[in-house]
Motif scaffolding. Structure first.
Motif, PDB file in Angstrom:
ATOM      1  N   UNK A   1       0.821  -1.196   0.000  1.00 39.49           N
ATOM      2  CA  UNK A   1       0.000   0.000   0.000  1.00 39.49           C
ATOM      3  C   UNK A   1       0.858   1.251   0.000  1.00 39.49           C
ATOM      4  N   UNK A   2       0.192   2.391  -0.075  1.00 35.00           N
ATOM      5  CA  UNK A   2       0.897   3.666  -0.175  1.00 35.00           C
ATOM      6  C   UNK A   2       0.750   4.536   1.064  1.00 35.00           C
ATOM      7  N   UNK A   3       0.100   4.038   2.107  1.00 34.53           N
ATOM      8  CA  UNK A   3      -0.073   4.818   3.326  1.00 34.53           C
ATOM      9  C   UNK A   3       1.037   4.431   4.294  1.00 34.53           C
ATOM     10  N   UNK A   4       1.942   5.332   4.545  1.00 36.67           N
ATOM     11  CA  UNK A   4       3.128   5.022   5.347  1.00 36.67           C
ATOM     12  C   UNK A   4       2.750   4.489   6.726  1.00 36.67           C
ATOM     13  N   UNK A   5       3.313   3.314   7.064  1.00 33.30           N
ATOM     14  CA  UNK A   5       3.130   2.758   8.407  1.00 33.30           C
ATOM     15  C   UNK A   5       1.778   2.154   8.677  1.00 33.30           C
ATOM     16  N   UNK A   6       0.968   1.916   7.626  1.00 30.09           N
ATOM     17  CA  UNK A   6      -0.363   1.357   7.855  1.00 30.09           C
ATOM     18  C   UNK A   6      -0.649   0.250   6.854  1.00 30.09           C
ATOM     19  N   UNK A   7      -1.569  -0.624   7.239  1.00 31.73           N
ATOM     20  CA  UNK A   7      -2.092  -1.670   6.350  1.00 31.73           C
ATOM     21  C   UNK A   7      -0.973  -2.581   5.834  1.00 31.73           C
TER      22      UNK A   7
END
Length: 290
Positions: free
Chosen positions: A59-65
């Motif tokens: 994914x592209x959300x830093x530090x998540x998912x």
């Protein structure tokens, strides 16, 4: 015997510090699905996934998912939402989630099985249930709730498409992962206090009801443990929830009936070498399959 595990590890680096690498090396799973890996590809710790082949959508959300499927041999095919598939266009409700690292699906090369790993949004409360005095976060007018419900509606269609595509190619289908929905009273330790909590709302439970039928998908762990509370797979880090086994069962193996009938044993690995790997625990099922 064919062993499949699913685990929300709540951060690959933190999980390794708690012993995930040793669990992975010694648990002897044929397939492991992961959620909340929470790490860009370039920052993964050395040997993050042991000797397994990995299909990973960070994914592209830093530090998540971040979701992954680990296999002993390279899969025959890999599908993620971040790479458009003209044969299976995403439902419009899921397009906004395409780059969030929430879903990966593989066709195994050694057995006729498609395995998917899902990290479903946690969601929130509808506007009419939001009370600022009882909430840790500021009220959002039901925005997170509406987002989750739209995701559920879109994912139901995606799930049916994937299941039917697997059947058309002669494969069984298995959805694993953190669904952030507890299905019945037996899946929440303190269910009376949870009737107005996200993850146990009547409409969320009704959605899961609709996915589970004798001809479509079977909740494998509940099939093997029909008359028990739990076995829970998530416990808050706060208070005595873990010590008192006051948990939730929100991590699932949802299998097509042919695969579900082969399930022999299902266990939750509450800890490894005396240590919790995450606020979730791996759910491990042995199938007489392949």
């Amino acid at each position: 015997m064919f062993r499949i595990a699913t685990a929300n590890i709540n951060g690959i680096r933190a999980a390794h510090r708690r012993g995930f690498g040793d669990w992975l090396a010694t648990r002897d799973c044929d397939v492991v699905t992961l959620q909340e890996v929470r790490c860009p590809v370039e920052a993964l710790p050395e040997g993050a996934f042991g000797d397994y082949e990995v299909a990973y959508d960070a994914g592209e959300i830093a530090g998540r998912n971040g979701v992954a499927v680990l296999t002993r041999t390279p899969p025959a095919a890999v599908r993620t939402w971040s790479v458009p598939d003209p044969d299976r266009p995403l439902h419009r409700a899921l397009r906004k989630h395409a780059t969030e690292g929430r879903y990966v699906e593989v066709d195994l090369a050694d057995v006729p099985l498609t395995v998917a790993s899902l990290y479903l949004p946690k969601g929130g409360l509808p506007a009419h249930l939001q009370d600022p005095k009882r909430m840790r976060e500021a009220p959002d007018g039901g925005a997170k709730y509406e987002r989750k419900m739209a995701f559920l509606a879109g994912f139901a269609r995606h799930l049916a498409t994937s299941r039917k595509a697997a059947a058309a190619s002669g494969r069984e289908f298995l959805l694993t992962g953190d669904l952030n929905v507890a299905h019945t009273k037996a899946d929440v330790a303190n269910w009376r206090r949870s009737n107005q909590v996200e993850g146990f709302l009547p409409e969320e439970r009704a959605w899961l009801d609709a996915q589970l039928t004798p001809r479509t998908l079977v909740d494998v762990v509940r099939r093997l443990h029909p008359d028990v509370d739990g076995p829970y797979s998530w416990w808050s880090w706060l208070g005595q929830a873990y010590a008192k086994d006051a948990g939730w069962r929100i991590d699932y193996h949802l299998a097509t009936p042919g695969l579900a009938r082969t399930a022999q044993a299902a266990v939750v690995d509450r800890e490894h070498a005396g240590v919790r790997l995450s606020d979730h625990a791996p759910v491990v099922v042995d199938y007489a399959f392949g």
